[in-house]
Write a protein that holds these residues in place. Sequence first.
Motif, mmCIF file in Angstrom:
data_model
loop_
_atom_site.group_PDB
_atom_site.id
_atom_site.type_symbol
_atom_site.label_atom_id
_atom_site.label_comp_id
_atom_site.label_asym_id
_atom_site.label_seq_id
_atom_site.Cartn_x
_atom_site.Cartn_y
_atom_site.Cartn_z
ATOM 1 N N GLN A 119 -35.334 21.352 29.358
ATOM 2 C CA GLN A 119 -34.105 21.823 29.988
ATOM 3 C C GLN A 119 -34.487 22.874 31.026
ATOM 4 O O GLN A 119 -35.118 23.874 30.705
ATOM 5 C CB GLN A 119 -33.161 22.415 28.948
ATOM 6 N N TYR A 133 -33.414 25.541 34.093
ATOM 7 C CA TYR A 133 -32.313 26.403 34.494
ATOM 8 C C TYR A 133 -32.507 26.815 35.952
ATOM 9 O O TYR A 133 -33.558 27.334 36.327
ATOM 10 C CB TYR A 133 -32.250 27.651 33.611
ATOM 11 N N SER A 192 -27.917 23.765 35.528
ATOM 12 C CA SER A 192 -29.048 23.338 34.710
ATOM 13 C C SER A 192 -29.083 21.818 34.678
ATOM 14 O O SER A 192 -28.082 21.145 34.956
ATOM 15 C CB SER A 192 -28.929 23.873 33.274
ATOM 16 N N ASN A 217 -31.349 18.363 32.507
ATOM 17 C CA ASN A 217 -32.247 17.974 31.423
ATOM 18 C C ASN A 217 -33.172 16.852 31.885
ATOM 19 O O ASN A 217 -32.826 16.053 32.759
ATOM 20 C CB ASN A 217 -31.456 17.500 30.202
ATOM 21 N N THR A 249 -26.284 18.436 32.178
ATOM 22 C CA THR A 249 -26.110 18.988 30.837
ATOM 23 C C THR A 249 -24.994 18.276 30.081
ATOM 24 O O THR A 249 -24.896 18.405 28.861
ATOM 25 C CB THR A 249 -25.805 20.491 30.913
ATOM 26 N N GLN A 295 -29.207 32.962 34.420
ATOM 27 C CA GLN A 295 -28.766 32.043 33.361
ATOM 28 C C GLN A 295 -29.038 32.646 31.976
ATOM 29 O O GLN A 295 -29.734 32.055 31.136
ATOM 30 C CB GLN A 295 -29.475 30.690 33.504
ATOM 31 N N SER A 325 -27.251 32.756 29.529
ATOM 32 C CA SER A 325 -26.707 31.930 28.446
ATOM 33 C C SER A 325 -27.764 30.975 27.888
ATOM 34 O O SER A 325 -27.563 30.394 26.817
ATOM 35 C CB SER A 325 -25.501 31.123 28.943
ATOM 36 N N GLN A 326 -28.883 30.807 28.612
ATOM 37 C CA GLN A 326 -29.930 29.888 28.169
ATOM 38 C C GLN A 326 -31.071 30.616 27.450
ATOM 39 O O GLN A 326 -32.146 30.042 27.259
ATOM 40 C CB GLN A 326 -30.492 29.127 29.374
ATOM 41 N N GLN A 372 -33.520 31.932 24.649
ATOM 42 C CA GLN A 372 -34.033 31.121 23.548
ATOM 43 C C GLN A 372 -34.465 31.978 22.365
ATOM 44 O O GLN A 372 -35.000 33.086 22.535
ATOM 45 C CB GLN A 372 -35.243 30.297 24.024
ATOM 46 N N ASN A 423 -30.703 26.971 19.972
ATOM 47 C CA ASN A 423 -30.168 26.637 21.293
ATOM 48 C C ASN A 423 -30.269 25.150 21.592
ATOM 49 O O ASN A 423 -29.425 24.571 22.270
ATOM 50 C CB ASN A 423 -30.911 27.439 22.368
#
Length: 932
Positions: A368, A370, A375, A377, A431, A815, A817-818, A820, A854
């Motif tokens: 994935q 970012y 984002s 995949n 995503t 980002q 929110s991504q 890990q 995640n």
Amino acid sequence: MIVRTLGIGLFFLFCTASNIFAQLPGRVDIKGSIKDTSSVAVANATVMLLQVKDSALVNFTTTNQQGNFAFTNVKNGDYLLKISHVSFIPRDIRIRPSENSLKDLGLITVYPISELLMEVVIKSAQAPITFKGDTIEYDARLFKVPPGSSVEDLLRRLPGIDVDATGNISTKGENVGKVYVDGRVFFSDDPKVVTKNLDAEVVSKVQVFDEKSEQTRLTGIDDGTKDKVMNIELKDEFKKGYFGKASLGGGTSERMTAQGSYNKFSEKNQFSLISYANNINQTNLNWDEYNEFKGVSAYNSDNGDFGFSEGYRMFYGSTNGFDFDGRGFTENYGGGVNYNYYTKKTSFNASYLYGQTDVNLEQFSFRQTYLTDTSYNKTDTMSYNELKLSHKFSSRLSVDLDSNNTIIGLVNATISGNDNSKTQTELFQTTGNENINLVSSNKDVGSDAKSLNALCIYNHKFLKKGRSFSISSNIDMNISEDNEKILTINEFYIATNNIDKLDLINLNKNDNSTVKSSVMYVEPLSERISIMGFYNLNNRMTVSDKAARNSYLLSSDYIDSLSIYFTQNVLYNRAGTSLNYGHNGLNIALGGAYQVIELKGDYSVRENTPSILDPLNKNFSNLVPYFSANLQLPSNVRMSLQYQYNIKEPQVSQMQPSPIIGSQLFRIDGNADLNPETGHRVSGGVNYWNQASLASFSLYSSYIFYDSQIVYNRNTLFIDSIGYLTIARPENVSGGNAFNISTWMNFPIIKTVLTMNASPRINFSNYPVFINGLENTTKSRTYGIRLGFNLTVGPKLNFTSEGSVNYDNVKYSLQTSQNQNMLKYSALAGVKWQFAKKTYFESNFTFTKFNNENLNFNTNVQLLNISIRQVLGKKNRFEIRLAAIDILNQDQYIRQYASQNYIDYTESPTLARYYMLTVAYNLRGFETKNSK
């Protein structure tokens, strides 16, 4: 009447004896004091309690500065007290069961050893543990292990030594970085190659000590740099004569293994032959015959670079690509010959090795990525086949012309080949799982490489103590040629289907040659202070020819945008000095160097065609400071502190103007304007070990911060009819830092029976990289701890257990929110049990858990291995082993990785459940007695 009287008498005697023994305490304290014939206290003497019947070690300690020693809470019984000290004749004292809770042995007198008696006493004295200065010596014959055990099994039973589940060795709070055999170096510096497979039966003694740096050995001036090393001393019968082993095994799923060795040793000569073949993923000579084969002086770490090692760093690729990383299935074949000759003044080695590995693997990956505002995949499926082969020749000659002059010469040569084929599909999705494009590719590569390295070192020690002169010269040549055929098809799904095709043939030729030399002079200014001056010259010339063309065109015209011919010359000059102070365990070095790096290069499409860029001509001048301090305290505490300034010049591949294309969707552009990477590094540590209990503790920490570092900035753009195109470019970026702290501790819970070790660690790093022109700082935090126990229940039964937890937290400034959170738990338990005279049972179980919330990823892997081994024959020359590997059939390769602007998860099948029967024949056999 007589019978009655006799019965009454026996009854009375039994009651009296029972009453006497009932009054004996179950546990006692034993103490004493040791002095010499002049009534001077003997400090640091080793005092051991041994079993009378078999001399098994029960407990041990050392005397304090007043010569006193004590054992507390010892089982009341019959013991042999053994006292040993390097300066005194060993003494044995029989201890009977005590009637009181305190057994005071009072004053014990020991007698000094005369020089004439020294050799006789050393040979006759058998103490399980002896301390000689900073050296700990274990008498392996007095530590009981089952016959056929490896050196690793033996080390697990030695007090103060820790061997973890993967075979890493630690002692006195430090990692053991090198293992010698009879004081000489093997081919590999990896201690596990020796300890995992060399038979414990051949070992007489194990010695652990601090080895001074190569520069200290040359100059005689202690720079305070020491490495923890181990020496395996062989029994006399294995130092002369012949020995060897052959084995053949077959199993389910067409598994097979075969290996053999022959060794003939004499006082001055060692000759060895070796061969192996298997399809059980043993890609190196990682078995006992490899250790026996390698001999005494086949490889040495001499490199001829004098001065302090920090500052300029030049990196060369590994010459051995045969290491197995856990993915797929391999077939392996190889063999070689080794010869060693050594006398007091001369040592010579010559060896040849051939190796071949065929790798087949399937791999699934999910990534994935970012970007600044979105984002995407990528799901990757790959099939890969590779055939690797290598011929290696190495030789080393060392001659002491006299007590003041030494010459060392080394030659290493390699011829290698590689053919690989890769089929890959990459599905790009949003995503929301909407298909963007599908890239299908086939890549075939054939490569050949040749290398030659020759080094000569001369060292002269003057009559004045500490004054020395050294000079070295070295030539290194590497030639490689790659033929690549690349076919990729990109099918675009959004809006209208569009198919883009790339069909290339690349011919890459590289010719690297390096000539370097170093000079060093050391002058003592006093007994405590010396000054060192040095000069380093390094000239590296690179010629690279990359020719690209379309494979489907009959024309031989090259694609100019993808072809490049360039020459690059890197000239490195460094002159420096350092002032060194050494006294009473304190060593300080303060110095600096002035260095100049000159980069010159010329770029064109083809050889003998006009340049496409202005010639490269850059000079980089730097002052490189250096400081180190080491303090050794009498209380077995060592402290160190070091500062260094690192400079790393740009690599050739980073500066070439022609792009490196992996597919239509990814390429790497060169950057001819790169400057060297520079950074400051501060490191330090504390180490402590207790001689009486062999408990130890160490702490190490380092911090590095960059003035400028080379990173690959990325620009990812969405292009209609193609998809997400990523262009990476190496550029200088300021900032970035990394910090780590780790500790290691080992202590006996019950001496000689139960030992515990622990090693927590913390790593922090902050690395900037630009994503689509915006700076993204990746902050990584890693926390981990490993906890292990080793339990020895007599000579026939041993348990090991180990657990570890690793937590990785990765945060992105873009980002967020991504971010890990990755967890990995693992636990291991093992047992080795001799349940009959010649029959042995071994088993180990490993549990591993991978977690990433995640990615909604949660996987467990459980591995169970069991084997039974039977020794046969009058001289125990035959051995049959039945092994069940991965009984639960769960073995697989799993990897989680987060970096820059992506998170990556990979899994690959590997060799799983199989059963194997192996028959081995030992030329000399071995004893089946537990006491050696």
